[in-house]
Design a protein around this motif. Structure first.
Motif, mmCIF file in Angstrom:
data_model
loop_
_atom_site.group_PDB
_atom_site.id
_atom_site.type_symbol
_atom_site.label_atom_id
_atom_site.label_comp_id
_atom_site.label_asym_id
_atom_site.label_seq_id
_atom_site.Cartn_x
_atom_site.Cartn_y
_atom_site.Cartn_z
ATOM 1 N N LEU A 1 -7.478 11.266 -5.571
ATOM 2 C CA LEU A 1 -7.066 12.565 -5.722
ATOM 3 C C LEU A 1 -5.930 13.066 -6.359
ATOM 4 O O LEU A 1 -5.884 14.207 -7.127
ATOM 5 C CB LEU A 1 -6.805 12.895 -4.262
ATOM 6 N N SER A 2 -5.012 12.258 -6.449
ATOM 7 C CA SER A 2 -3.782 12.263 -7.401
ATOM 8 C C SER A 2 -4.430 12.298 -8.906
ATOM 9 O O SER A 2 -3.787 13.165 -9.752
ATOM 10 C CB SER A 2 -2.690 11.266 -7.303
ATOM 11 N N VAL A 3 -4.980 11.553 -9.464
ATOM 12 C CA VAL A 3 -5.604 11.469 -10.799
ATOM 13 C C VAL A 3 -6.327 12.685 -11.070
ATOM 14 O O VAL A 3 -6.062 13.411 -12.144
ATOM 15 C CB VAL A 3 -6.581 10.221 -10.823
ATOM 16 N N ILE A 4 -7.079 13.192 -10.090
ATOM 17 C CA ILE A 4 -7.825 14.510 -10.135
ATOM 18 C C ILE A 4 -6.823 15.500 -10.440
ATOM 19 O O ILE A 4 -7.253 16.408 -11.392
ATOM 20 C CB ILE A 4 -8.997 14.970 -8.993
ATOM 21 N N PRO B 1 -7.717 12.427 8.901
ATOM 22 C CA PRO B 1 -6.661 13.826 8.863
ATOM 23 C C PRO B 1 -6.660 14.316 7.384
ATOM 24 O O PRO B 1 -6.541 15.744 7.112
ATOM 25 C CB PRO B 1 -5.470 13.369 9.195
ATOM 26 N N LEU B 2 -6.845 13.335 6.251
ATOM 27 C CA LEU B 2 -6.580 13.948 4.890
ATOM 28 C C LEU B 2 -7.562 15.040 4.741
ATOM 29 O O LEU B 2 -7.387 15.985 3.886
ATOM 30 C CB LEU B 2 -6.651 12.566 4.022
ATOM 31 N N TRP B 3 -8.937 14.803 5.136
ATOM 32 C CA TRP B 3 -10.014 15.410 4.565
ATOM 33 C C TRP B 3 -9.875 16.709 5.374
ATOM 34 O O TRP B 3 -10.274 18.045 4.901
ATOM 35 C CB TRP B 3 -11.340 14.956 5.080
ATOM 36 N N TYR C 1 0.921 -1.206 0.024
ATOM 37 C CA TYR C 1 0.010 -0.258 -0.028
ATOM 38 C C TYR C 1 0.811 1.248 -0.110
ATOM 39 O O TYR C 1 0.599 2.283 -0.764
ATOM 40 C CB TYR C 1 -0.881 0.192 1.087
ATOM 41 N N ALA C 2 1.772 1.252 0.954
ATOM 42 C CA ALA C 2 2.837 2.293 0.976
ATOM 43 C C ALA C 2 3.618 2.625 -0.467
ATOM 44 O O ALA C 2 3.539 3.846 -0.840
ATOM 45 C CB ALA C 2 3.921 2.260 2.109
ATOM 46 N N GLY D 1 -7.247 4.119 2.431
ATOM 47 C CA GLY D 1 -6.559 5.228 2.160
ATOM 48 C C GLY D 1 -5.559 5.421 0.893
ATOM 49 O O GLY D 1 -5.803 6.528 0.266
ATOM 50 N N VAL D 2 -5.228 4.368 0.370
ATOM 51 C CA VAL D 2 -4.546 4.249 -0.886
ATOM 52 C C VAL D 2 -5.681 4.692 -2.137
ATOM 53 O O VAL D 2 -5.278 5.258 -2.927
ATOM 54 C CB VAL D 2 -3.861 2.781 -1.222
ATOM 55 N N THR D 3 -6.817 4.161 -1.993
ATOM 56 C CA THR D 3 -7.810 4.477 -2.766
ATOM 57 C C THR D 3 -8.113 5.941 -2.825
ATOM 58 O O THR D 3 -8.282 6.619 -4.093
ATOM 59 C CB THR D 3 -8.981 3.505 -2.549
#
Length: 264
Positions: free
Chosen positions: A134-137, A58-60, A9-10, A127-129
């Motif tokens: 977000l990266s693709v966006i 925390p991400l949000w 995952y990392a 979290g990976v998903t």
């Protein structure tokens, strides 16, 4: 090493983060936004602490704070005569808020350390998903505006003269940068996420002669840093962020010295 699920995952998450930061970082450096990227990382810390306080991921919280911070601080940096002092004041305020949120939420020092410096064992499947989406966006945002963004970042006056809506391009890029800070911090932490947004792209400017070449080199250097950092962190049990920071600094210094020698 890859037999462990958390390491898989990392590596997956860090790959997308490195690609995103490598692409966005080229424009961060071109637009002289390195100081702003550093400020957003500190605003992101406050956002993550706020998320812990209200009980969400925390991400949000980091994403919310960096998006708001990017727009407000970005506008301030473009319209204030003393932008460095103003941004420093905002940065200090958000660091204080982050410490306050952690204190009143009752979180221990280990949780605070994970927010500041990242944690490879904290990335699960969900979290990976989220990070990949977000990266693709972010990458799609850059791709859709790439022509105008290239023009505006490397020749702002010329872009304005040719009728490009530089204000709109600037706002979209600030949003993309804010999202990059939020997702990048999940691996290297909010304190040092600006490393991935500045050092690989700064190194790439010494080598790449065109924008696509700079983007390619920047992504490559970012990937080397996160992959090697994860591997070394796994075998030594030392902080991954330490290795990533050290690797990126060494690569930058080598490129800098080679460039100095070539131009003597």
């Amino acid at each position: 090493m890859l037999q462990y699920e958390f390491m898989r995952y990392a590596f997956l998450a860090s790959t997308f983060i490195a690609i995103t930061c490598g692409v966005v970082g080229v424009y961060v450096v071109a637009r002289s936004y390195a100081f702003l990227a550093h400020t957003l990382s500190e605003i992101g810390f406050a956002g993550a602490a706020f998320a812990v306080f209200i009980g969400i991921a925390p991400l949000w919280g980091m994403l919310l704070f960096t998006l708001l911070g990017a727009i407000s601080v970005g506008e301030l940096s473009m319209h204030s005569d003393q932008k460095e002092s103003s941004i420093s004041a905002i940065s200090a305020l958000f660091i204080g808020l982050g410490v306050l949120f952690l204190a009143i939420s009752g979180s221990n020092s280990r949780y605070a350390t994970n927010i500041l410096f990242g944690s490879i064992i904290g990335v699960d499947r969900q979290g990976v998903t989220q990070l990949v989406i977000l990266s693709v966006i972010v990458l799609l945002m850059i791709l859709l505006l790439q022509r105008s963004l290239n023009f505006d970042s490397f020749d702002h006056i010329g872009a304005a003269a040719h009728g490009i809506h530089t204000g709109f391009v600037g706002i979209v890029f600030l949003v993309a940068m804010a999202m990059s800070v939020a997702i990048g911090a999940q691996i290297v932490g909010s304190l040092l996420v600006f490393i991935l947004l500045t050092l690989p792209s700064s190194t790439a400017r010494y080598i790449g002669k065109t924008i696509p070449a700079m983007i390619g080199w920047s992504i490559g250097f970012a990937l080397i840093g996160v992959w090697a950092g994860l591997y070394l962190g796994f075998i030594t049990n030392w902080p991954v962020t330490f290795f990533i920071a050290t690797i990126e600094v060494v690569i930058y210094l080598v490129a800098y010295m080679v460039n100095v020698i070539k131009h003597r």
